[in-house]
Design a protein around this motif. Structure first.
Motif, PDB file in Angstrom:
ATOM      1  N   VAL A   1      29.291  38.710  10.380  1.00 14.27           N
ATOM      2  CA  VAL A   1      28.549  37.885  11.322  1.00 14.27           C
ATOM      3  C   VAL A   1      27.318  37.287  10.988  1.00 14.27           C
ATOM      4  N   ARG A   2      26.504  37.938  10.346  1.00 12.33           N
ATOM      5  CA  ARG A   2      25.295  37.670   9.941  1.00 12.33           C
ATOM      6  C   ARG A   2      25.405  36.334   9.102  1.00 12.33           C
ATOM      7  N   LEU A   3      26.608  36.380   8.061  1.00 11.74           N
ATOM      8  CA  LEU A   3      26.652  35.413   7.132  1.00 11.74           C
ATOM      9  C   LEU A   3      27.214  33.868   7.940  1.00 11.74           C
ATOM     10  N   CYS A   4      27.977  34.406   9.053  1.00 13.10           N
ATOM     11  CA  CYS A   4      28.182  33.048   9.957  1.00 13.10           C
ATOM     12  C   CYS A   4      27.110  32.442  10.581  1.00 13.10           C
ATOM     13  N   GLU A   5      25.865  33.354  11.022  1.00  9.34           N
ATOM     14  CA  GLU A   5      24.961  32.984  11.687  1.00  9.34           C
ATOM     15  C   GLU A   5      24.075  32.328  10.629  1.00  9.34           C
ATOM     16  N   ALA A   6      23.806  32.739   9.346  1.00  7.90           N
ATOM     17  CA  ALA A   6      23.299  31.859   8.213  1.00  7.90           C
ATOM     18  C   ALA A   6      23.847  30.615   7.991  1.00  7.90           C
ATOM     19  N   ALA A   7      25.050  30.364   8.211  1.00 12.13           N
ATOM     20  CA  ALA A   7      25.654  29.280   7.951  1.00 12.13           C
ATOM     21  C   ALA A   7      25.761  28.399   9.290  1.00 12.13           C
ATOM     22  N   GLY A   8      25.100  28.542  10.262  1.00  8.54           N
ATOM     23  CA  GLY A   8      24.708  27.724  11.388  1.00  8.54           C
ATOM     24  C   GLY A   8      25.758  27.547  12.422  1.00  8.54           C
ATOM     25  N   PHE A   9      26.589  28.849  12.412  1.00  6.01           N
ATOM     26  CA  PHE A   9      27.527  28.758  13.712  1.00  6.01           C
ATOM     27  C   PHE A   9      26.705  29.033  14.853  1.00  6.01           C
TER      28      PHE A   9
ATOM     29  N   LEU B   1      18.951  36.129   3.814  1.00  8.13           N
ATOM     30  CA  LEU B   1      19.338  35.330   4.944  1.00  8.13           C
ATOM     31  C   LEU B   1      18.461  34.960   5.933  1.00  8.13           C
ATOM     32  N   PRO B   2      18.215  33.699   6.187  1.00  3.72           N
ATOM     33  CA  PRO B   2      17.488  33.125   7.349  1.00  3.72           C
ATOM     34  C   PRO B   2      17.667  33.811   8.688  1.00  3.72           C
ATOM     35  N   ASP B   3      16.877  33.661   9.680  1.00  8.38           N
ATOM     36  CA  ASP B   3      16.896  34.416  10.826  1.00  8.38           C
ATOM     37  C   ASP B   3      17.465  33.429  11.800  1.00  8.38           C
ATOM     38  N   ARG B   4      18.722  33.164  11.696  1.00  9.32           N
ATOM     39  CA  ARG B   4      19.368  32.263  12.616  1.00  9.32           C
ATOM     40  C   ARG B   4      20.258  32.954  13.372  1.00  9.32           C
ATOM     41  N   GLN B   5      20.332  32.727  14.832  1.00 12.30           N
ATOM     42  CA  GLN B   5      21.197  33.298  15.800  1.00 12.30           C
ATOM     43  C   GLN B   5      22.112  32.575  16.278  1.00 12.30           C
ATOM     44  N   ALA B   6      23.149  33.352  16.254  1.00 13.91           N
ATOM     45  CA  ALA B   6      24.440  32.838  16.982  1.00 13.91           C
ATOM     46  C   ALA B   6      24.610  33.464  18.440  1.00 13.91           C
ATOM     47  N   LEU B   7      25.516  33.234  19.316  1.00 16.38           N
ATOM     48  CA  LEU B   7      25.960  34.199  20.308  1.00 16.38           C
ATOM     49  C   LEU B   7      27.127  34.965  19.976  1.00 16.38           C
TER      50      LEU B   7
ATOM     51  N   ASP C   1      21.366  32.372  -5.689  1.00 13.30           N
ATOM     52  CA  ASP C   1      20.584  31.370  -4.964  1.00 13.30           C
ATOM     53  C   ASP C   1      21.331  30.279  -4.593  1.00 13.30           C
ATOM     54  N   GLU C   2      22.209  29.641  -5.459  1.00 13.87           N
ATOM     55  CA  GLU C   2      22.965  28.567  -5.293  1.00 13.87           C
ATOM     56  C   GLU C   2      23.920  29.036  -4.051  1.00 13.87           C
ATOM     57  N   LEU C   3      24.551  30.187  -3.967  1.00 15.28           N
ATOM     58  CA  LEU C   3      25.543  30.490  -3.105  1.00 15.28           C
ATOM     59  C   LEU C   3      24.745  30.584  -1.784  1.00 15.28           C
ATOM     60  N   THR C   4      23.491  31.246  -1.732  1.00 12.07           N
ATOM     61  CA  THR C   4      22.634  31.260  -0.558  1.00 12.07           C
ATOM     62  C   THR C   4      22.383  29.747   0.152  1.00 12.07           C
ATOM     63  N   ASP C   5      21.973  28.864  -0.787  1.00 12.21           N
ATOM     64  CA  ASP C   5      21.762  27.460  -0.239  1.00 12.21           C
ATOM     65  C   ASP C   5      22.991  26.933   0.188  1.00 12.21           C
ATOM     66  N   GLU C   6      23.873  27.027  -0.545  1.00 13.22           N
ATOM     67  CA  GLU C   6      25.157  26.370   0.105  1.00 13.22           C
ATOM     68  C   GLU C   6      25.701  26.877   1.402  1.00 13.22           C
ATOM     69  N   LEU C   7      25.422  28.162   1.568  1.00 13.77           N
ATOM     70  CA  LEU C   7      25.912  28.935   2.738  1.00 13.77           C
ATOM     71  C   LEU C   7      25.164  28.283   4.176  1.00 13.77           C
ATOM     72  N   MET C   8      23.913  28.330   3.718  1.00 11.91           N
ATOM     73  CA  MET C   8      22.635  27.914   4.582  1.00 11.91           C
ATOM     74  C   MET C   8      23.075  26.345   5.121  1.00 11.91           C
ATOM     75  N   GLN C   9      23.753  25.542   4.156  1.00 11.18           N
ATOM     76  CA  GLN C   9      24.027  24.227   4.377  1.00 11.18           C
ATOM     77  C   GLN C   9      25.554  24.287   5.381  1.00 11.18           C
ATOM     78  N   GLY C  10      25.799  25.300   5.521  1.00  9.23           N
ATOM     79  CA  GLY C  10      27.176  25.559   6.267  1.00  9.23           C
ATOM     80  C   GLY C  10      28.418  25.055   5.435  1.00  9.23           C
ATOM     81  N   ASN C  11      28.485  25.123   4.279  1.00 10.16           N
ATOM     82  CA  ASN C  11      29.417  24.937   3.390  1.00 10.16           C
ATOM     83  C   ASN C  11      30.370  25.949   3.580  1.00 10.16           C
ATOM     84  N   ARG C  12      31.830  25.765   3.920  1.00  7.29           N
ATOM     85  CA  ARG C  12      32.646  26.650   4.413  1.00  7.29           C
ATOM     86  C   ARG C  12      33.158  27.416   2.847  1.00  7.29           C
ATOM     87  N   ARG C  13      33.301  26.887   1.975  1.00  6.16           N
ATOM     88  CA  ARG C  13      33.649  27.509   0.704  1.00  6.16           C
ATOM     89  C   ARG C  13      32.654  28.451   0.254  1.00  6.16           C
ATOM     90  N   ALA C  14      31.569  28.092   0.457  1.00  2.00           N
ATOM     91  CA  ALA C  14      30.323  29.233   0.092  1.00  2.00           C
ATOM     92  C   ALA C  14      30.480  30.400   1.109  1.00  2.00           C
TER      93      ALA C  14
END
Ligand SMILES: Nc1nc2c(ncn2[C@@H]2O[C@H](COP(=O)(O)OP(=O)(O)OP(=O)(O)O)[C@@H](O)[C@H]2O)c(=O)[nH]1
Ligand SMILES: [Mg+2]
Length: 320
Positions: free
Chosen positions: A131-139, A41-47, A2-15
């Motif tokens: 790709v999906r991880l990057c989207e979740a991280a807010g790219f 993962l949340p449903d965030r979309q990047a191009l 859960d911690e990893l998911t949280d940090e990932l969603m905050q855009g933390n690069r190490r996560a």
């Protein structure tokens, strides 16, 4: 987790790096954790932009210049690669961060090389998940680079919202041996190196490809005027802003018309089937299955069993 998911969603690069390492791992317990993570993962979309071109056409130089232009507009850009040769050589494109030196130091950019020593199917799966991880991280934009050799282009197109084909200026009217199948998956053809002495040739090449594109069957998910060919220079930056305007116009139109979501849904279905097929094929690699395969194959070769009957028998045993 859960911690990893949280940090990932905050855009933390190490996560993000840790999550990518997790999806790249082949260890069964890692795989289970990776699948759990992906399902949260949340449903965030990047191009998602696929980019292909033969060696030396200027992919790295283009990504550096184009990526810098996007981060200059405040967009967060991730760069990934699908390298068909890494399976054999263990090397990877984007290992040459030298051509992307500025971009790799940009806090708004994230560059991840192709994983080495995996077969192409495995590389494709890891890239899709990344790709999906990057989207979740807010790219905002995920660029997926591949060298122009057949199968890898199709794989990348199947995970992209837009597919760019980068070409070099070519003398005469020969169409650089670009296969029809590749032309058919391209949304925008970019003729790079449209600068200096090469500019005039590049403009002729653009016209040649624009003509060739008009001869292709119209696709339901294209507005008027697409696919199109444009000149760019990764060196001078000429044409990059215009190319981005075209990309966003195309993506916006597809979103409004519902094609964007439909294509992603079709891609998801495609990858589900591909993954299932790969999983079924992998079952043939289990030691007891291989032993039986060899036995049955020998019997067929000796003429003691009919090939089709033996295959049917084997399938029955596998399903049993
Ligand atoms: N004149 C000109 N040269 C360019 C341009 N873009 C790239 N080049 C040159 O083309 C060569 C290849 O560029 P790269 O960016 O390394 O090409 P690549 O497609 O990444 O090549 P691989 O990584 O080997 O597949 C280099 O010498 C670049 O300096 C451009 O816009 N104009
Ligand atoms: Mg390169």
């Amino acid at each position: 987790m859960d911690e990893l998911t949280d940090e990932l969603m905050q855009g933390n690069r190490r996560a993000l790096s840790r999550a990518i390492t997790l999806v790249e791992s082949t260890r069964p317990d890692h795989r289970a954790r990776a699948l759990a993570l992906l399902s949260e993962l949340p449903d965030r979309q990047a191009l998602r932009i696929g980019l292909s071109g033969t060696p030396g056409v200027g992919k790295s130089t283009f990504i550096e210049a184009f990526g810098k232009m996007l981060t200059g507009q405040g967009l967060r850009v991730a760069v990934l690669a699908v390298d068909p040769s890494s399976a054999r050589s263990g090397g990877s494109i984007l290992g040459d961060k030298t051509r992307m030196e500025t971009l790799s130091r940009d806090p708004l950019a994230f560059i991840r090389p192709s994983p080495s020593r995996a077969e192409l199917g495995g590389v494709a799966r890891r890239t899709r998940e990344t790709v999906r991880l990057c989207e979740a991280a807010g790219f905002d934009v995920v660029l997926i680079e591949t060298v122009g050799v057949g199968q890898s282009e199709t794989l990348v197109a199947e995970m992209s919202d837009l597919f760019l084909l980068l070409l070099a200026p070519a003398g005469g009217d020969e169409l650089q041996g670009v296969k029809r199948g590749i032309m058919e998956i391209a949304d925008i053809i970019l003729v790079n190196k449209a600068d200096g002495d090469l500019r005039a040739t590049a403009m002729r090449t653009v016209a040649d490809y624009a003509g060739a594109l008009r001869l292709l069957r119209k696709r339901a998910y294209d507005p008027e005027g697409f696919p199109k060919a444009l000149p760019v220079s990764a060196y001078t930056g000429d044409g990059l802003a215009g190319a981005w305007v075209e990309m966003t116009a195309l993506a916006d139109w597809r979103r409004e018309q519902g094609h964007f979501a439909t294509r992603r849904a079709e891609q998801a279905r495609h990858w589900f089937t591909a993954e299932l097929r790969a999983g079924l094929l992998a079952r043939l690699d289990a030691p007891e299955v291989r032993a039986r395969l060899r036995e049955q194959g020998d019997a067929v070769a000796r003429g003691e069993a009919d090939p089709d009957a033996a295959a049917a028998d084997m399938l029955g045993w596998l399903n049993g």
